[in-house]
Design a protein around this motif. Structure first.
Motif, PDB file in Angstrom:
ATOM      1  N   UNK A  87       0.838  -1.194   0.000  1.00 35.88           N
ATOM      2  CA  UNK A  87       0.000   0.000   0.000  1.00 35.88           C
ATOM      3  C   UNK A  87       0.880   1.254   0.000  1.00 35.88           C
ATOM      4  N   UNK A  88       1.912   1.195   0.795  1.00 37.16           N
ATOM      5  CA  UNK A  88       2.782   2.370   0.905  1.00 37.16           C
ATOM      6  C   UNK A  88       3.506   2.651  -0.421  1.00 37.16           C
ATOM      7  N   UNK A  89       3.850   1.580  -1.127  1.00 37.21           N
ATOM      8  CA  UNK A  89       4.442   1.775  -2.466  1.00 37.21           C
ATOM      9  C   UNK A  89       3.464   2.538  -3.368  1.00 37.21           C
ATOM     10  N   UNK A  90       2.217   2.100  -3.319  1.00 35.01           N
ATOM     11  CA  UNK A  90       1.196   2.736  -4.157  1.00 35.01           C
ATOM     12  C   UNK A  90       1.010   4.197  -3.767  1.00 35.01           C
ATOM     13  N   UNK A  91       1.090   4.454  -2.490  1.00 33.76           N
ATOM     14  CA  UNK A  91       0.929   5.828  -2.010  1.00 33.76           C
ATOM     15  C   UNK A  91       2.076   6.727  -2.468  1.00 33.76           C
ATOM     16  N   UNK A  92       3.196   6.092  -2.756  1.00 34.29           N
ATOM     17  CA  UNK A  92       4.363   6.893  -3.190  1.00 34.29           C
ATOM     18  C   UNK A  92       4.453   6.996  -4.713  1.00 34.29           C
ATOM     19  N   UNK A  93       3.353   6.742  -5.394  1.00 34.52           N
ATOM     20  CA  UNK A  93       3.306   6.815  -6.862  1.00 34.52           C
ATOM     21  C   UNK A  93       3.965   8.099  -7.377  1.00 34.52           C
ATOM     22  N   UNK A  94       4.886   7.928  -8.316  1.00 34.04           N
ATOM     23  CA  UNK A  94       5.556   9.058  -8.989  1.00 34.04           C
ATOM     24  C   UNK A  94       6.404   9.908  -8.061  1.00 34.04           C
ATOM     25  N   UNK A  95       6.767   9.325  -6.888  1.00 32.14           N
ATOM     26  CA  UNK A  95       7.621  10.147  -6.027  1.00 32.14           C
ATOM     27  C   UNK A  95       9.032   9.572  -5.963  1.00 32.14           C
ATOM     28  N   UNK A  96       9.916  10.383  -5.516  1.00 30.83           N
ATOM     29  CA  UNK A  96      11.357  10.125  -5.523  1.00 30.83           C
ATOM     30  C   UNK A  96      11.704   8.788  -4.876  1.00 30.83           C
ATOM     31  N   UNK A  97      12.461   7.993  -5.584  1.00 24.06           N
ATOM     32  CA  UNK A  97      12.962   6.704  -5.113  1.00 24.06           C
ATOM     33  C   UNK A  97      11.871   5.690  -4.777  1.00 24.06           C
ATOM     34  N   UNK A  98      10.664   5.883  -5.241  1.00 22.68           N
ATOM     35  CA  UNK A  98       9.638   4.859  -5.039  1.00 22.68           C
ATOM     36  C   UNK A  98       9.824   3.765  -6.086  1.00 22.68           C
ATOM     37  N   UNK A  99       9.163   2.636  -5.876  1.00 20.99           N
ATOM     38  CA  UNK A  99       9.169   1.612  -6.938  1.00 20.99           C
ATOM     39  C   UNK A  99       7.903   1.708  -7.792  1.00 20.99           C
ATOM     40  N   UNK A 100       7.262   2.862  -7.730  1.00 23.72           N
ATOM     41  CA  UNK A 100       6.067   3.104  -8.537  1.00 23.72           C
ATOM     42  C   UNK A 100       6.233   4.394  -9.351  1.00 23.72           C
ATOM     43  N   UNK A 101       7.190   4.365 -10.279  1.00 23.60           N
ATOM     44  CA  UNK A 101       7.482   5.583 -11.059  1.00 23.60           C
ATOM     45  C   UNK A 101       6.375   5.898 -12.065  1.00 23.60           C
ATOM     46  N   UNK A 102       6.495   7.048 -12.696  1.00 21.52           N
ATOM     47  CA  UNK A 102       5.478   7.550 -13.621  1.00 21.52           C
ATOM     48  C   UNK A 102       5.087   6.565 -14.714  1.00 21.52           C
ATOM     49  N   UNK A 103       6.049   5.880 -15.258  1.00 25.31           N
ATOM     50  CA  UNK A 103       5.779   4.825 -16.227  1.00 25.31           C
ATOM     51  C   UNK A 103       6.461   3.551 -15.735  1.00 25.31           C
ATOM     52  N   UNK A 104       5.919   2.390 -16.073  1.00 31.29           N
ATOM     53  CA  UNK A 104       6.476   1.134 -15.556  1.00 31.29           C
ATOM     54  C   UNK A 104       7.941   0.968 -15.935  1.00 31.29           C
ATOM     55  N   UNK A 105       8.757   0.588 -14.955  1.00 30.27           N
ATOM     56  CA  UNK A 105      10.187   0.386 -15.235  1.00 30.27           C
ATOM     57  C   UNK A 105      10.597  -1.038 -14.906  1.00 30.27           C
ATOM     58  N   UNK A 106      11.050  -1.734 -15.913  1.00 34.28           N
ATOM     59  CA  UNK A 106      11.514  -3.112 -15.767  1.00 34.28           C
ATOM     60  C   UNK A 106      12.717  -3.161 -14.818  1.00 34.28           C
ATOM     61  N   UNK A 107      12.704  -4.129 -13.928  1.00 30.98           N
ATOM     62  CA  UNK A 107      13.841  -4.280 -13.015  1.00 30.98           C
ATOM     63  C   UNK A 107      13.656  -3.520 -11.715  1.00 30.98           C
ATOM     64  N   UNK A 108      12.739  -2.582 -11.700  1.00 35.26           N
ATOM     65  CA  UNK A 108      12.529  -1.772 -10.501  1.00 35.26           C
ATOM     66  C   UNK A 108      11.369  -2.311  -9.677  1.00 35.26           C
TER      67      UNK A 108
END
Lengths: 622, 622
Positions: A87-108
């Motif tokens: 849930x916390x990952x989702x809450x950090x959507x598009x924020x610095x050093x999250x694993x939920x960046x603006x577009x999907x990133x392979x390996x992250x």
């Protein structure tokens, strides 16, 4: 299977609201697709996708690519339901050093099969995965899965998508299922203003089975996917959806990329089954349903899977190679020696898949075991057609799939056509090998459109990409060993059309480590060259007693500790970028000309005598 | 009109043999298409093309593009028959400094409408010309012509061709006539191995009228073109031909790119009507027939043409602009100021056609007069759809057509998708303006796929291309004035997504001339920056009393006579290429990250305080 109307609605609505919450919290993202594609994602993941969330890297899983990468929030909301992110990952959507960046990133992020965002390429990578599956499946029948790709209007307008779908239809990749989120709206306008094609007629003509789902419902989508699975040709499912359905901005481009306010989410909830005030909540009923349907079912599938030893060997082969014992002709063009070595390796390793965008006769890159075709799934020579960009992206899909080493080829000047695929390979650090022949103006009479000038500079400017330009057969061996044994990212090997002159002092192993001295002179100056130009500078170096460096891989050039202010570089290409390594740069900073190699050398004053004169003048002046 | 069977055969055979002779003499070229497309070229030029060889630049001529540029010898043979080039030119095919290079080059040879060779782009440029025609025609009915493009299998496999044809179909460009030389063979294989699509079904679905010509004869081709001219949608004519027909290698890929021997030409002549031993001969009968049909007819058309003054004004407008009096907001993003200025100019000049690949909402580039559409041919806002590459190539076609200034836009990172079109614009020195917004990692949360790093370097490495990256509203004016008033080749303007800080010392006119000082300090060091980074360096320069140069256009940097060894460059992008101008380079040599602008600046240490520290450290160390 039976559909529980209420629980399906609850799942879909939970997914929607979680995704919207992430976007609104980030103050950035794409709510349009998050709303309209939630039903598609739920239906696929809950009832179809063979995917054990406890083993997200299970090699026999179905693959799902979100080609519309801007729908990332929706996918992340699903990954959170699968327990792959929190849930916390989702809450950090598009924020610095999250694993939920603006577009999907392979390996992250676990569960992300490919980096997407640049439109069209997700479709082409899915085609590559489907091709790879067909190859493994033919050898090892216990390996079998579908490849699904979700795409939108923009994706399909891209040429790379059209190229890839044309390739998929021709090759009857029947386990490829395209899910087209057809919402009639794109960023700048309604779709009808930019595309009036009939998808049904078009994709049928392109070799697809076409299925229309004219209602965005679990039941209808489910039926279509069920049908798709038994097709003997690839399937294109058009699902009519309404962008931003249920919001005040539905069916308009305003909903595409503008976050909803919390009030707008509240209003939307009025007509949905998800009623919780906490928009990030994962409802127990949904969780239990997912555990039953996804975790349990796929966990069993995972546990039952019993791969043969041969398959495991294929998947685990590290493909470390040694080219010490292979004999190569001296003075031969590096396209020939490269082609010879790779052909040899192709015969030894089933993991090598090679091909060209209709130029294998010229690049000399050709896979073994015959042409890949519906009736020859073991053929490892891929005829990509004149579709350079799709070739690159399909190869990336093959590299992503399992343990293949995809090798593709065209002329260096046409590397421009696939540069976006090279960039995605670099971002994902894929093991794709790009071979670009006709690597200089010396290619000759075809003229400036076929003569690379700035391409080496462009490629060298890209992060995570290794550009090698071997000078002769020793360095060819080094380049190929480097790719197989040492590379942790994509590699470009540039090869010559014309015969070269072997220096006899090049060194395979040194070449693999980067730039290296091929001659030590007493003069304080240094000469630096690459590829077919190395021999000329070597001759001049010997005559003038000046050290010579072979520097195709510029990475470690600086560590060689020569005096940059007394260094001269030479490459029959743009000098752009060379000033970092040598104060004086000889090259060609204009487009080429259509003429014979001899006339070209004369025109640009690149013969040995002229070059020696130039070198002597530079030294004299300083 | 009546067809004289014998004279037609004689014309076609004369054309074929002349083309083959050129290839054989050059020992290089493509005989396959020269043989199979001769009938098409003869039928088109002799009976249809409105083209006065005495006035090859007559603006109201029909346009013909050879998208299959490798068929150049055939086109040159035709140009020779038209008297546009000489026998001796043809004899010098593919040789040094001839006007008959390996692939057609615009500007070098009379009668060549566009440089072709990189496949697919000829089709897209033809679409651009047809679009341009429709615009001029709607304003000035006396201006009216067809655009013909000859293409082959490889051309049509290219994504750019698919994008462009999709655009043409949607926009009902009914005066576009595609002649598809359908010979079933390509370089590496038969077409069926790489493409099993039904052209009939596909191009009908894409909005084309499809006509099949199942016999490579003057009569049948003529009939098809006649029909095509009266279509209200674009026309796709598939002409079944046999590659290398009549030779021993007919219907095989061996004939594609391998010159015939003189004996093989002799053998071919046995079954042709051209019997002369001199293969370069232009038969009197053919010449007379061409004079009657082409020269006479078209000369009359040329003489009768009576353009209005308004049309002539439109065609001759030099579009010299002056932006002194336009007021722009300070500190606004340069995408906004650029968009504002261009919108303003669009309202003043009918010659400006602008658009975007579905990102005008973000790039702020939008043409005026409404969206271009079948019912609004005067609309100068082009919705290209998510078809970046076709956008670039179509814009090149518009630039080639007459007196338009085509402006296209997308994100800088996606400039990769159209780099081959930018290169062709640069080779042809076209006046195409490419606007790339979101020009740095500061674009933010969309992440690395949307953040340019190496793109500025790639573009700067290209010959004949001017890359401008204005720092603020003054430099935006300078960039746009430069494009309109001074540029003799294509221009890229990179603009910011984020607001900038205006320095108040930037200078429009100085910017137009290249790099220039914005601050003179007493310290012997020099700071160099571009775009949104300029202001930060300006502040640091003032504090440390160091001169600052605005250097978006690097061309004349060296003439500013600063000490390169005591210079520091800063651009929030790859440092690749900057070493030529400054010993110390601050930049980003890795891919971006998805985060807010603030976090990105922190992550890469690009805030003013960190940068000042870095500058001070560099100076201290030296």
């Amino acid at each position: 299977m039976k559909f529980k109307k209420n629980i399906d609605s609850l799942c879909v609505d939970n997914l929607k609201i979680n995704a919207l919450a992430a976007i609104t919290k980030a103050k950035s993202g794409h709510p349009g697709i998050a709303i309209d594609a939630a039903t598609i994602l739920h239906t696929l993941f809950c009832y179809h996708l063979k995917y054990d969330p406890k083993h997200p890297l299970w090699v026999n899983r179905d693959r799902f690519i979100l080609s519309s990468g801007h729908g990332s929030a929706l996918l992340y909301a699903m990954l959170r339901m699968l327990g792959l992110i929190s849930r916390s990952d989702l809450e950090k959507f598009r924020s610095y050093k999250s694993n939920t960046p603006g577009h999907p990133e392979y390996g992250l992020t676990p569960g992300i099969e490919a980096s997407t965002g640049p439109l069209g390429q997700g479709i082409a990578m899915a085609v590559g995965m489907a091709l790879a599956e067909s190859q493994v499946n033919k050898r090892f029948p216990e390996f079998s899965h579908y490849t699904y790709v979700l795409c939108g209007d923009g994706d399909l307008q891209e040429g790379v998508a059209q190229e890839a779908l044309s390739f998929a239809g021709t090759n009857k990749l029947n386990k490829l299922i395209v899910l087209y989120d057809s919402n009639d709206v794109q960023l700048d306008s309604f779709v009808k203003s930019v595309n009036l094609e009939s998808p049904k007629e078009k994709y049928k003509a392109m070799g697809f089975k076409y299925i229309l789902v004219n209602e965005n419902s679990v039941k209808k989508i489910n039926k279509a996917i069920n049908k798709a699975k038994y097709s003997n040709i690839p399937v294109f499912i058009e699902i009519k959806t309404i962008i931003g359905e249920g919001t005040k901005k539905e069916n308009s481009n305003l909903i595409h990329g503008q976050p909803l306010t919390n009030e707008e989410i509240s209003d939307l909830k009025d007509i949905l089954t998800f009623k919780k005030s906490d928009n990030f909540e994962y409802l127990d009923d949904v969780k239990n349903y997912y555990i039953k349907n996804i975790y349990a079912k796929n966990g069993v599938a995972y546990n039952l899977w019993n791969p043969s030893k041969k398959l495991m060997n294929f998947l685990n082969n590290e493909l470390k190679i040694n080219l010490n014992d292979i004999n190569l002709n001296k003075n031969d063009s590096t396209r020939n020696t490269t082609g010879f070595v790779l052909n040899n390796l192709g015969n030894q390793y089933e993991n090598i898949i090679a091909g060209s965008a209709d130029l294998s006769s010229s690049t000399k890159i050709k896979g073994v075991n015959g042409v890949y075709a519906p009736n020859n799934r073991l053929g490892r020579n891929i005829l990509y057609g004149v579709r350079e960009f799709a070739m690159g992206a399909i190869a990336n899909g093959i590299a992503l799939h399992s343990n293949f080493r995809p090798i593709v080829s065209t002329f260096l000047t046409f590397s421009n056509y696939l540069i976006p695929a090279i960039r995605l390979a670099a971002q994902m650090r894929l093991k794709t090998l790009f071979i670009f022949s006709h690597d200089s103006v010396y290619a000759g009479q075809d003229g400036p459109t076929h003569q690379p000038i700035e391409q080496l500079a462009s490629l060298r400017a890209m992060p995570n990409l290794t550009v090698l330009r071997p000078a002769d057969e020793n360095e060819v061996k080094g380049a190929i060993e480097y790719y197989f044994n040492k590379a942790t990212n994509p590699v470009v090997i540039a090869t010559t059309r014309q015969n070269i002159v072997s220096t006899n002092v090049t060194n395979k192993l040194k070449f693999e480590d980067g730039a290296y001295y091929i001659y030590h002179g007493k003069n304080p100056w240094t000469l630096i060259a690459t590829g077919s130009e190395l021999n000329t500078f070597y001759n001049i170096g010997k005559k003038l007693n000046i050290s010579v460096i072979s520097a195709s891989n510029t990475n470690n050039l600086e560590s060689l500790n020569y005096n940059i202010n007394k260094a001269i570089s030479f490459e029959a290409a743009s000098t752009f970028g060379w000033a970092k390594y040598a104060k004086y740069n000889i090259g060609i900073d204009e487009f080429g000309i259509s003429a014979t190699e001899k006339d070209i050398i004369k025109h640009f004053n690149l013969d040995e005598i002229s070059l020696q004169k130039k070198v002597e003048e530079i030294i004299k002046r300083n």
